[in-house]
Design a protein around this motif. Structure first.
Motif, PDB file in Angstrom:
ATOM      1  N   TYR A 193      -7.037   4.834  -4.251  1.00 51.95           N
ATOM      2  CA  TYR A 193      -5.768   4.461  -4.860  1.00 51.95           C
ATOM      3  C   TYR A 193      -6.002   3.523  -6.038  1.00 51.95           C
ATOM      4  N   LEU A 194      -5.043   3.481  -6.953  1.00 49.85           N
ATOM      5  CA  LEU A 194      -5.096   2.540  -8.067  1.00 49.85           C
ATOM      6  C   LEU A 194      -4.743   1.145  -7.560  1.00 49.85           C
ATOM      7  N   ILE A 205       0.873  -1.168   0.000  1.00 50.68           N
ATOM      8  CA  ILE A 205       0.000   0.000   0.000  1.00 50.68           C
ATOM      9  C   ILE A 205       0.911   1.218   0.000  1.00 50.68           C
ATOM     10  N   SER A 206       0.952   1.925  -1.108  1.00 47.83           N
ATOM     11  CA  SER A 206       1.845   3.073  -1.248  1.00 47.83           C
ATOM     12  C   SER A 206       1.055   4.376  -1.117  1.00 47.83           C
ATOM     13  N   HIS A 207       1.238   5.035   0.028  1.00 42.50           N
ATOM     14  CA  HIS A 207       0.624   6.350   0.213  1.00 42.50           C
ATOM     15  C   HIS A 207       1.372   7.387  -0.630  1.00 42.50           C
ATOM     16  N   ARG A 252       6.237   6.095   4.782  1.00 39.89           N
ATOM     17  CA  ARG A 252       4.865   5.832   5.233  1.00 39.89           C
ATOM     18  C   ARG A 252       4.211   4.680   4.487  1.00 39.89           C
ATOM     19  N   ASP A 253       4.852   4.197   3.449  1.00 36.71           N
ATOM     20  CA  ASP A 253       4.267   3.114   2.663  1.00 36.71           C
ATOM     21  C   ASP A 253       4.359   1.792   3.418  1.00 36.71           C
ATOM     22  N   LYS A 308      -9.945   1.600   4.184  1.00 34.57           N
ATOM     23  CA  LYS A 308     -11.096   2.024   3.382  1.00 34.57           C
ATOM     24  C   LYS A 308     -10.782   3.215   2.485  1.00 34.57           C
ATOM     25  N   ASN A 309     -10.114   4.225   3.006  1.00 37.68           N
ATOM     26  CA  ASN A 309      -9.837   5.405   2.197  1.00 37.68           C
ATOM     27  C   ASN A 309      -8.870   5.105   1.044  1.00 37.68           C
TER      28      ASN A 309
END
Length: 243
Positions: free
Chosen positions: A109-110, A4-6, A34-35, A103-104
Motif C-alpha cells: 500500500y501507499l 489502513i484502507s484496504h 473493511r478499512d 505485513k502485506n
C-alpha cells in the motif's frame, strides 16, 4: 492514530500536531467497511453499523469502546481470536508496529504522513498541553516540557520515531504541513485515485488561548539538540515567528 484502507490501498500515519485529526475526519468519508481507522472521538463517527466494520470509531463510539475493551482483554488471554482492529490499539501508532502487524499492506500500500517543521511542532505541542492537559493553576514551563521530551523522546514527543524504522524514514510520500491541502490533494487524486474535494475541518484549533508564550534562544537550541535527527534530515530552520 492511523488509517489502513484496504479499499484504496493506502496507509496514513498520524504524527502529533500535524492536523492529523482533521485529515482523518476528511478521509473517513471515503473508507469502506473493511478499512481500519483509529481516530479521536471528537471526529464524526464512521457511519457503519457497530461491529460490522473494522473501524474503531463507529456511530456508537462510547458503547463500543467499553465492549471492545473487554474483547481486547479476552484476546490478550487467548480466549478469543484477536480482531484486526485490536492490532491498532494505542494512539499515534508508529510505523514499526504497523509494518510488523500488517505485513502485506505495508509492503503493497501507499504509505504517507504529514511532516511539520520540528521547532514549530514542538512549540505547538507544548502550548496544546499547557492549555488542555496540564493543571491550569500549575502550567508546565517550556523547560520542563523539554526535559520530559528528552526522557521520553520515542513515546510521542518526536514525530521522527512515528514514521521511521531504525532511523530510516519509511513513508512513500510526505505531506508538507505548510502546504497541507495541496499535498493531500496531490496524493489522493494522483496516487490513490480518490477524487478529493479539498474539504478538511479544523479540529482542536479552538483549544488554544491567545496568550503570549515566552520562547528564548536557549529553548530553540534545546529543541535542536533533542530532535537533531529530524531537523538534520529535513534541513529545518527556526521559523521566523519564533525568533
Amino acid at each position: 492514530m492511523a488509517i489502513i484502507s484496504h479499499k484504496h490501498s493506502f496507509i496514513f500515519i498520524h504524527c502529533r500536531k500535524t492536523a492529523g485529526t482533521s485529515i482523518e475526519a476528511s478521509l473517513i468519508r471515503y473508507l469502506g467497511n473493511r478499512d481500519i481507522i483509529k481516530t479521536g472521538l471528537e471526529n464524526e463517527p464512521v457511519k457503519h453499523p457497530i461491529f460490522k466494520t473494522r473501524n474503531i470509531t463507529t456511530k456508537f463510539p462510547y458503547i463500543e469502546k467499553s465492549i471492545k475493551k473487554i474483547i481486547i482483554k479476552l484476546s490478550e488471554l487467548g480466549l478469543v481470536r484477536t480482531p484486526e482492529w485490536v492490532l491498532l490499539n494505542g494512539s499515534h501508532i508508529p510505523a514499526k508496529k504497523i509494518s510488523e502487524r500488517f505485513k502485506n499492506p505495508w509492503q503493497n500500500y501507499l504509505k504517507f504522513c504529514v511532516i511539520r517543521n520540528t521547532y514549530d511542532r514542538v512549540i505547538s505541542q507544548w502550548r496544546w498541553e499547557v492549555n488542555n492537559i496540564r493543571n491550569k493553576t500549575n502550567d508546565i514551563s517550556l523547560d520542563r516540557f523539554l526535559d520530559e521530551s528528552k526522557k521520553d523522546i520515542k513515546n510521542g514527543y518526536s514525530s521522527w520515531y512515528t514514521y521511521t524504522i531504525d532511523g530510516e524514514p519509511k513513508m512513500d510520500d510526505y505531506i508538507n504541513f505548510d502546504n497541507l491541502n495541496h499535498d493531500l490533494k496531490r496524493i489522493l487524486n494522483k496516487k490513490i485515485g480518490i477524487n478529493f474535494d479539498g474539504w478538511m475541518p479544523k479540529k482542536k484549533s479552538n483549544t488554544r488561548r491567545e496568550e503570549e508564550f515566552e520562547i528564548k534562544k536557549k529553548h530553540l537550541r534545546r529543541i535542536e539538540s533533542i530532535h537533531k535527527n529530524e531537523i538534520d534530515h529535513w534541513n529545518f530552520d527556526v521559523p521566523g515567528h519564533l525568533l
